[in-house]
Design a protein around this motif. Sequence first.
Motif, PDB file in Angstrom:
ATOM      1  N   MET A   1       0.707  -0.596   0.316  1.00  0.00           N
ATOM      2  CA  MET A   1       0.643  -0.177  -0.416  1.00  0.00           C
ATOM      3  C   MET A   1       0.685   1.334   0.310  1.00  0.00           C
ATOM      4  O   MET A   1       1.895   1.201   1.083  1.00  0.00           O
ATOM      5  CB  MET A   1      -0.962   0.229   1.262  1.00  0.00           C
ATOM      6  N   SER A   2       0.399   2.412  -1.206  1.00  0.00           N
ATOM      7  CA  SER A   2       1.316   3.667  -0.670  1.00  0.00           C
ATOM      8  C   SER A   2       0.343   5.112  -0.876  1.00  0.00           C
ATOM      9  O   SER A   2      -0.845   4.673  -1.795  1.00  0.00           O
ATOM     10  CB  SER A   2       2.304   3.718  -1.502  1.00  0.00           C
ATOM     11  N   GLY A   3       0.807   5.711  -0.467  1.00  0.00           N
ATOM     12  CA  GLY A   3       0.016   6.591  -0.912  1.00  0.00           C
ATOM     13  C   GLY A   3       0.897   7.817  -1.751  1.00  0.00           C
ATOM     14  O   GLY A   3       1.649   8.098  -1.580  1.00  0.00           O
TER      15      GLY A   3
ATOM     16  N   ASP B   1      -4.580   4.646   5.994  1.00  0.00           N
ATOM     17  CA  ASP B   1      -4.599   4.488   5.062  1.00  0.00           C
ATOM     18  C   ASP B   1      -4.151   3.059   4.680  1.00  0.00           C
ATOM     19  O   ASP B   1      -4.675   2.139   4.165  1.00  0.00           O
ATOM     20  CB  ASP B   1      -3.671   5.580   4.305  1.00  0.00           C
ATOM     21  N   ILE B   2      -2.397   2.918   5.525  1.00  0.00           N
ATOM     22  CA  ILE B   2      -2.061   1.281   5.267  1.00  0.00           C
ATOM     23  C   ILE B   2      -2.544   0.160   6.184  1.00  0.00           C
ATOM     24  O   ILE B   2      -3.001  -0.724   5.725  1.00  0.00           O
ATOM     25  CB  ILE B   2      -0.822   1.450   6.096  1.00  0.00           C
TER      26      ILE B   2
ATOM     27  N   VAL C   1       7.831   3.529   0.231  1.00  0.00           N
ATOM     28  CA  VAL C   1       8.384   5.010   0.188  1.00  0.00           C
ATOM     29  C   VAL C   1       9.287   5.163  -0.250  1.00  0.00           C
ATOM     30  O   VAL C   1      10.074   4.109   0.856  1.00  0.00           O
ATOM     31  CB  VAL C   1       7.345   5.769   1.716  1.00  0.00           C
TER      32      VAL C   1
ATOM     33  N   VAL D   1       4.790  -0.782   2.319  1.00  0.00           N
ATOM     34  CA  VAL D   1       5.370   0.371   1.831  1.00  0.00           C
ATOM     35  C   VAL D   1       5.506   1.080   1.187  1.00  0.00           C
ATOM     36  O   VAL D   1       7.294   1.152   2.185  1.00  0.00           O
ATOM     37  CB  VAL D   1       4.417   1.285   3.409  1.00  0.00           C
TER      38      VAL D   1
ATOM     39  N   ARG E   1       0.953  11.827  -2.427  1.00  0.00           N
ATOM     40  CA  ARG E   1       0.242  13.473  -2.513  1.00  0.00           C
ATOM     41  C   ARG E   1      -0.123  14.334  -3.159  1.00  0.00           C
ATOM     42  O   ARG E   1       0.108  13.716  -4.720  1.00  0.00           O
ATOM     43  CB  ARG E   1       0.924  14.607  -1.706  1.00  0.00           C
TER      44      ARG E   1
ATOM     45  N   MET F   1      -2.859   5.225  -3.405  1.00  0.00           N
ATOM     46  CA  MET F   1      -4.212   5.936  -3.652  1.00  0.00           C
ATOM     47  C   MET F   1      -3.941   7.372  -3.294  1.00  0.00           C
ATOM     48  O   MET F   1      -2.648   7.190  -3.281  1.00  0.00           O
ATOM     49  CB  MET F   1      -4.996   5.415  -1.503  1.00  0.00           C
TER      50      MET F   1
ATOM     51  N   HIS G   1       7.205   7.923  10.201  1.00  0.00           N
ATOM     52  CA  HIS G   1       6.025   7.988   9.972  1.00  0.00           C
ATOM     53  C   HIS G   1       5.781   6.565  10.561  1.00  0.00           C
ATOM     54  O   HIS G   1       4.770   5.869  10.329  1.00  0.00           O
ATOM     55  CB  HIS G   1       5.416   8.406   8.403  1.00  0.00           C
TER      56      HIS G   1
ATOM     57  N   TYR H   1      -1.874  13.606  11.687  1.00  0.00           N
ATOM     58  CA  TYR H   1      -1.218  13.663   9.761  1.00  0.00           C
ATOM     59  C   TYR H   1      -0.531  11.523   9.871  1.00  0.00           C
ATOM     60  O   TYR H   1      -1.110  11.071   9.090  1.00  0.00           O
ATOM     61  CB  TYR H   1      -0.080  13.865   9.622  1.00  0.00           C
TER      62      TYR H   1
ATOM     63  N   GLN I   1       9.316   9.150   4.907  1.00  0.00           N
ATOM     64  CA  GLN I   1       8.276   8.365   5.833  1.00  0.00           C
ATOM     65  C   GLN I   1       9.287   7.522   6.823  1.00  0.00           C
ATOM     66  O   GLN I   1       8.032   7.059   6.937  1.00  0.00           O
ATOM     67  CB  GLN I   1       7.525   8.355   4.197  1.00  0.00           C
TER      68      GLN I   1
ATOM     69  N   MET J   1      -2.783   8.383   8.307  1.00  0.00           N
ATOM     70  CA  MET J   1      -1.055   7.665   6.856  1.00  0.00           C
ATOM     71  C   MET J   1      -1.578   5.882   7.845  1.00  0.00           C
ATOM     72  O   MET J   1      -1.384   4.874   7.131  1.00  0.00           O
ATOM     73  CB  MET J   1       0.214   8.264   7.175  1.00  0.00           C
TER      74      MET J   1
ATOM     75  N   ALA K   1      -3.788  10.764  -1.722  1.00  0.00           N
ATOM     76  CA  ALA K   1      -3.859  11.227  -0.028  1.00  0.00           C
ATOM     77  C   ALA K   1      -4.438  13.132  -0.778  1.00  0.00           C
ATOM     78  O   ALA K   1      -4.207  13.443   0.114  1.00  0.00           O
ATOM     79  CB  ALA K   1      -2.754  11.209   0.248  1.00  0.00           C
TER      80      ALA K   1
ATOM     81  N   HIS L   1      -5.162  13.796   3.162  1.00  0.00           N
ATOM     82  CA  HIS L   1      -3.787  14.954   3.897  1.00  0.00           C
ATOM     83  C   HIS L   1      -3.497  15.772   2.813  1.00  0.00           C
ATOM     84  O   HIS L   1      -3.253  17.021   4.315  1.00  0.00           O
ATOM     85  CB  HIS L   1      -2.655  13.275   3.667  1.00  0.00           C
TER      86      HIS L   1
HETATM   87  N1  TRP Z   1       2.541  10.879   4.187  1.00  0.00           N
HETATM   88  C1  TRP Z   1       2.582  10.676   2.796  1.00  0.00           C
HETATM   89  C2  TRP Z   1       4.322  11.559   1.996  1.00  0.00           C
HETATM   90  O1  TRP Z   1       3.563  12.720   1.976  1.00  0.00           O
HETATM   91  C3  TRP Z   1       1.353  10.092   1.869  1.00  0.00           C
HETATM   92  C4  TRP Z   1       1.044   9.025   2.477  1.00  0.00           C
HETATM   93  C5  TRP Z   1      -0.163   9.447   2.491  1.00  0.00           C
HETATM   94  C6  TRP Z   1       0.637   7.961   2.397  1.00  0.00           C
HETATM   95  N2  TRP Z   1      -1.001   7.904   3.069  1.00  0.00           N
HETATM   96  C7  TRP Z   1       0.173   7.592   3.151  1.00  0.00           C
HETATM   97  C8  TRP Z   1       2.137   6.746   2.325  1.00  0.00           C
HETATM   98  C9  TRP Z   1       0.052   5.564   3.282  1.00  0.00           C
HETATM   99  C10 TRP Z   1       2.326   5.842   2.166  1.00  0.00           C
HETATM  100  C11 TRP Z   1       1.602   4.961   2.827  1.00  0.00           C
HETATM  101  O2  TRP Z   1       4.475  11.041   0.268  1.00  0.00           O
END
Ligand code: TRP
Length: 336
Positions: A11-13, A139-140, A150, A148, A15, A44, A157, A132, A154, A136, A46, A49
């Motif tokens: 899973m990854s997000g 999300d995961i 990233v 993840v 921005r 996803m 986090h 924040y 990150q 996050m 975000a 966020h």
């Molecule tokens: N915080 C991550 C960034 O700034 C973006 C993000 C949001 C994310 N939700 C996440 C990354 C879940 C990994 C998993 O790039």
Amino acid sequence: MESNGKKQIVMSGIRSTGFLHLGNYFGAIRNYVRMQDEYQCFFMVADLHALTTHPDTKDLKANVHRVLAENIASGLDPEKVALYCQSHVPETSELYLYLNMLAYKGELEKTSTFKDKARQHPQKVNAGLLTYPTLMTADIILHRAQFVPVGKDQEQHLEMARNFVNRFNHRYGEIFPEPYAFNFGEDLAKVPALDGSGKMSKSENQYSTLYLSDEDDLIRKKIKKAKTDQLPEQPGSPKSEAISNLFQLLELVSDASVVKKFDDQYNNLTIRYGDLKEQLAEDMVKFISPIRQKAKDIYNDEDYLKQVMARGAAKARDSAQSTMELVRRAMGLDYF
Ligand code: TRP
């Protein structure tokens, strides 16, 4: 890559602020593309966020559409992965609320990204910014993902996510695996900036970064202005940072034979940096221009984007709902 015949979960997000650049492409997206066959992937945008720092939502839709378009144009396949918007999965907000009950004010205040933002904009420190990391985490773990993809920025986090997971599991029962940063194969490619030092990034000097949306002429102009250095004084002298950066960029987009040609010229002192930059500019245009064009076409096809988001949200909610049933039961919230 598989255990019990089931694919492991990634899973990854991404921005929704800012334009994707070459650093994002080689550092992140190319990695996602390589994962999509072997893992069950949830990627996803975000958008929630984004609200922590950009409460004005007038550009939100355009930004979300652009990020989706750029990711698809770079090779993410919405048929293979769940590509969705954070706000389309309301289960996220529910899990976020439960996690906030397990997160301490003190640890949230110690987060580096929070401290940086609070220092930069002391009058804009809202509770969403403080939490924040719990959003996050939601999300995961909503997909019970373990992997993840990233960057290093990150890492803190994710460490917090592991703490929240352990706290939850300890209090309510083992529901969630600990998530870890994960990248395919070797270290992530670092893409150097054009101004001679550092790497390409969203916030730095725009002229030193190449964006996937840059027009051909702008790409040429930026590379023409890129920092070079004096010519080597003797055969085999080491390359300065600026020169080695240009070679690194060449390696990303040019044929091996081209890289070798310039490397040989460097070593026998016949290199002309103007020629190297011209070649780099042409190869860069060849690389970026089809992605830019494709992203533009996708961006302009709002029906297609809506379909992508709907399909992505359906896949993500399916997974989220089965997790949330376990969560509510574990927490004793299943009494209706
Ligand atoms: N915080 C991550 C960034 O700034 C973006 C993000 C949001 C994310 N939700 C996440 C990354 C879940 C990994 C998993 O790039």
